[in-house]
Scaffold this motif. Structure first.
Motif, PDB file in Angstrom:
ATOM      1  N   UNK A  30       0.832  -1.206   0.000  1.00  0.00           N
ATOM      2  CA  UNK A  30       0.000   0.000   0.000  1.00  0.00           C
ATOM      3  C   UNK A  30       0.869   1.260   0.000  1.00  0.00           C
ATOM      4  N   UNK A  31       1.979   1.199   0.749  1.00  0.00           N
ATOM      5  CA  UNK A  31       2.888   2.344   0.770  1.00  0.00           C
ATOM      6  C   UNK A  31       3.536   2.561  -0.599  1.00  0.00           C
ATOM      7  N   UNK A  32       3.874   1.474  -1.266  1.00  0.00           N
ATOM      8  CA  UNK A  32       4.567   1.570  -2.554  1.00  0.00           C
ATOM      9  C   UNK A  32       3.620   1.805  -3.729  1.00  0.00           C
ATOM     10  N   UNK A  33       2.395   1.319  -3.635  1.00  0.00           N
ATOM     11  CA  UNK A  33       1.525   1.287  -4.812  1.00  0.00           C
ATOM     12  C   UNK A  33       0.319   2.219  -4.774  1.00  0.00           C
ATOM     13  N   UNK A  34      -0.057   2.747  -3.620  1.00  0.00           N
ATOM     14  CA  UNK A  34      -1.235   3.616  -3.558  1.00  0.00           C
ATOM     15  C   UNK A  34      -0.808   5.042  -3.877  1.00  0.00           C
ATOM     16  N   UNK A  35      -0.446   5.251  -5.139  1.00  0.00           N
ATOM     17  CA  UNK A  35       0.043   6.557  -5.573  1.00  0.00           C
ATOM     18  C   UNK A  35      -0.035   6.644  -7.100  1.00  0.00           C
ATOM     19  N   UNK A  36       0.529   7.708  -7.651  1.00  0.00           N
ATOM     20  CA  UNK A  36       0.459   7.942  -9.098  1.00  0.00           C
ATOM     21  C   UNK A  36       1.265   6.960  -9.933  1.00  0.00           C
ATOM     22  N   UNK A  37       2.150   6.169  -9.301  1.00  0.00           N
ATOM     23  CA  UNK A  37       2.921   5.199 -10.080  1.00  0.00           C
ATOM     24  C   UNK A  37       2.145   3.906 -10.329  1.00  0.00           C
ATOM     25  N   UNK A  38       1.097   3.652  -9.535  1.00  0.00           N
ATOM     26  CA  UNK A  38       0.370   2.398  -9.655  1.00  0.00           C
ATOM     27  C   UNK A  38      -1.145   2.622  -9.666  1.00  0.00           C
ATOM     28  N   UNK A  39      -1.786   2.465  -8.523  1.00  0.00           N
ATOM     29  CA  UNK A  39      -3.253   2.477  -8.438  1.00  0.00           C
ATOM     30  C   UNK A  39      -3.860   3.773  -8.967  1.00  0.00           C
ATOM     31  N   UNK A  40      -3.237   4.884  -8.707  1.00  0.00           N
ATOM     32  CA  UNK A  40      -3.786   6.175  -9.131  1.00  0.00           C
ATOM     33  C   UNK A  40      -3.198   6.666 -10.460  1.00  0.00           C
ATOM     34  N   UNK A  41      -2.466   5.806 -11.147  1.00  0.00           N
ATOM     35  CA  UNK A  41      -1.847   6.167 -12.416  1.00  0.00           C
ATOM     36  C   UNK A  41      -2.926   6.221 -13.510  1.00  0.00           C
ATOM     37  N   UNK A  42      -3.184   7.403 -14.079  1.00  0.00           N
ATOM     38  CA  UNK A  42      -4.239   7.513 -15.092  1.00  0.00           C
ATOM     39  C   UNK A  42      -3.908   6.755 -16.387  1.00  0.00           C
ATOM     40  N   UNK A  43      -2.649   6.391 -16.583  1.00  0.00           N
ATOM     41  CA  UNK A  43      -2.261   5.648 -17.784  1.00  0.00           C
ATOM     42  C   UNK A  43      -2.506   4.142 -17.655  1.00  0.00           C
ATOM     43  N   UNK A  44      -2.743   3.683 -16.446  1.00  0.00           N
ATOM     44  CA  UNK A  44      -2.962   2.254 -16.243  1.00  0.00           C
ATOM     45  C   UNK A  44      -4.393   1.879 -16.590  1.00  0.00           C
ATOM     46  N   UNK A  45      -4.583   0.792 -17.338  1.00  0.00           N
ATOM     47  CA  UNK A  45      -5.951   0.320 -17.608  1.00  0.00           C
ATOM     48  C   UNK A  45      -6.565  -0.263 -16.333  1.00  0.00           C
ATOM     49  N   UNK A  46      -7.878  -0.313 -16.318  1.00  0.00           N
ATOM     50  CA  UNK A  46      -8.609  -0.789 -15.139  1.00  0.00           C
ATOM     51  C   UNK A  46      -8.192  -2.208 -14.734  1.00  0.00           C
ATOM     52  N   UNK A  47      -7.926  -3.062 -15.718  1.00  0.00           N
ATOM     53  CA  UNK A  47      -7.572  -4.440 -15.392  1.00  0.00           C
ATOM     54  C   UNK A  47      -6.196  -4.515 -14.715  1.00  0.00           C
ATOM     55  N   UNK A  48      -5.271  -3.651 -15.096  1.00  0.00           N
ATOM     56  CA  UNK A  48      -3.965  -3.612 -14.428  1.00  0.00           C
ATOM     57  C   UNK A  48      -4.144  -3.176 -12.972  1.00  0.00           C
ATOM     58  N   UNK A  49      -5.035  -2.217 -12.741  1.00  0.00           N
ATOM     59  CA  UNK A  49      -5.312  -1.771 -11.373  1.00  0.00           C
ATOM     60  C   UNK A  49      -5.969  -2.894 -10.560  1.00  0.00           C
ATOM     61  N   UNK A  50      -6.823  -3.676 -11.208  1.00  0.00           N
ATOM     62  CA  UNK A  50      -7.441  -4.836 -10.566  1.00  0.00           C
ATOM     63  C   UNK A  50      -6.361  -5.786 -10.050  1.00  0.00           C
ATOM     64  N   UNK A  51      -5.401  -6.117 -10.906  1.00  0.00           N
ATOM     65  CA  UNK A  51      -4.343  -7.045 -10.496  1.00  0.00           C
ATOM     66  C   UNK A  51      -3.418  -6.420  -9.467  1.00  0.00           C
ATOM     67  N   UNK A  52      -3.214  -5.122  -9.507  1.00  0.00           N
ATOM     68  CA  UNK A  52      -2.427  -4.470  -8.474  1.00  0.00           C
ATOM     69  C   UNK A  52      -3.153  -4.564  -7.135  1.00  0.00           C
ATOM     70  N   UNK A  53      -4.468  -4.382  -7.155  1.00  0.00           N
ATOM     71  CA  UNK A  53      -5.256  -4.552  -5.935  1.00  0.00           C
ATOM     72  C   UNK A  53      -5.167  -5.974  -5.408  1.00  0.00           C
ATOM     73  N   UNK A  54      -5.178  -6.926  -6.313  1.00  0.00           N
ATOM     74  CA  UNK A  54      -5.039  -8.332  -5.925  1.00  0.00           C
ATOM     75  C   UNK A  54      -3.694  -8.548  -5.241  1.00  0.00           C
ATOM     76  N   UNK A  55      -2.646  -7.978  -5.795  1.00  0.00           N
ATOM     77  CA  UNK A  55      -1.308  -8.122  -5.227  1.00  0.00           C
ATOM     78  C   UNK A  55      -1.219  -7.473  -3.845  1.00  0.00           C
TER      79      UNK A  55
END
Length: 155
Positions: A30-55
């Motif tokens: 959560x510290x590494x990924x809950x930011x603009x590089x991952x979960x909040x990255x507008x360039x990431x497709x929804x499915x990539x965010x889904x798998x990041x949430x899974x991780x």
């Protein structure tokens, strides 16, 4: 009522090390990924965010399972320790293997900067090495003492 055996300082140190890894595993995604590089990255497709949430959720669940088995008083101490070590290592093994998938990169190009490397290694690899070292140390320290080292019970 059977007397509980005392936990040696060596075993306690190993359990504390496993606990530190467990808490780090549960919180660090959560510290590494809950930011603009991952979960909040507008360039990431929804499915990539889904798998990041899974991780991220998997890190939390593996951390909790590690804590449970590291401190479990029921059952065989050796089996509990092996379960705790396995759960502690699974997240870090899967992260280390992630770079082997086609098209995988440690960083998206816009975030691939020199400050993301330590001694020439991506920060993720350094964290993995530290986590594996702590888990190995914990495994050596927390293992149940052989019968010859077990303190005699007093009657």
């Amino acid at each position: 009522m059977p007397a509980r055996s005392a936990v040696s300082p060596r075993t306690m140190t190993g359990k504390v090390l496993l606990s530190l890894v467990a808490v780090f595993t549960a919180v660090s995604p959560y510290l590494a990924d809950w930011n603009d590089t991952h979960v909040l990255n507008p360039l990431w497709p929804a499915h990539a965010k889904f798998h990041n949430g899974q991780t991220m959720a998997m890190g939390t669940l593996l951390g909790l399972a590690t804590l449970y088995f590291a401190w479990r008083r029921r059952g065989d101490a050796g089996s509990n320790l092996r379960a705790a070590i396995t759960f502690a290592a699974l997240y870090w093994v899967s992260q280390a293997a992630a770079i082997l998938y086609p098209g995988a990169a440690y960083f998206d190009p816009q975030f691939d900067t020199p400050d993301m490397y330590i001694a020439g290694l991506p920060v993720q690899a350094v964290i993995e090495i530290v986590a594996f070292a702590l888990i190995a140390g914990a495994a050596l320290l927390a293992r149940p003492a052989p019968p010859s080292e077990t303190p005699a019970s007093s009657n």
